[in-house]
Design a protein around this motif. Structure first.
Motif: not given
Length: 165
Positions: A127-129, A86-92
C-alpha cells in the motif's frame, strides 16, 4: 446583410469577453488559499504518525511538541504526504516537482521554504503507492502564523497553516 454581420460581431465580442473573465477568476483566485481562515491546521493520525494539514489531502508529520514545532530560523526535517481524489491521481503525483511557499499572516511576507519532488514509492512495501511522500528541510523566518502553500507542478495543491513559536 450588414445588420446580421454587426450582430455576429457583437455576439462574438461578448463571448470572448466572458471567456476571458472566467479564466481570470480561475487564475487569480484560489479557494484553497485565499478564502481559508488563518487557524492553525488540524492535527490528525495517519498510520502510526501524527500529522498537521488536511486529512486525506495534504499534510506532514508533526505532533506540536517541542521537537517538531517551528521556531524562527530553525531548520528541521518534515515528511510531507499528498493524497489526490483517486488512487490513480495520487500515483500520477509521483515524480512531480513541489515548491512550498510560506506566507506570514502578520506581515504578508512570502518566503521560499522548500523546493523538491514527490518520491517514487517503494513497491516492496504494501500500500505504499496510496500516498505521495516528500522529505523536506523547512525553516520559517519569524514568529506568528504562516500558511505553507504547496504547489505541485506550479499548481496550488493545498496549504497548511502552522504557528512559529
Amino acid at each position: 446583410m450588414m445588420r446580421l454581420r454587426l450582430v455576429y460581431i457583437i455576439v462574438l465580442i461578448l463571448l470572448i469577453g466572458c471567456s476571458k473573465t472566467e479564466s481570470n477568476v480561475v487564475i487569480n483566485e484560489s479557494p484553497n488559499v485565499r478564502n481559508e481562515s488563518w487557524q492553525v491546521s488540524s492535527i490528525f493520525k495517519y498510520d502510526d504518525y501524527m500529522m498537521i494539514g488536511e486529512q486525506g489531502k495534504i499534510g506532514f508529520i508533526y505532533d506540536d511538541k517541542d521537537v517538531t514545532r517551528f521556531y524562527p530560523g530553525k531548520k528541521q526535517k518534515y515528511m510531507w504526504h499528498f493524497w489526490a481524489e483517486t488512487p490513480e491521481e495520487t500515483r500520477n503525483l509521483f515524480g512531480k516537482r513541489v515548491k512550498i511557499i510560506g506566507v506570514s499572516k502578520q506581515t504578508g511576507q512570502k518566503a521560499d521554504v522548500f523546493d523538491g519532488g514527490i518520491g517514487i514509492p517503494n513497491t516492496a512495501i504494501e500500500d505504499n503507492d496510496k500516498v505521495g511522500r516528500m522529505p523536506s528541510m523547512m525553516s520559517l523566518p519569524s514568529k506568528g502564523l504562516w500558511r505553507l502553500e504547496a504547489f505541485v507542478d506550479e499548481k496550488l495543491f493545498g496549504s497548511v497553516v502552522v504557528e512559529v513559536h
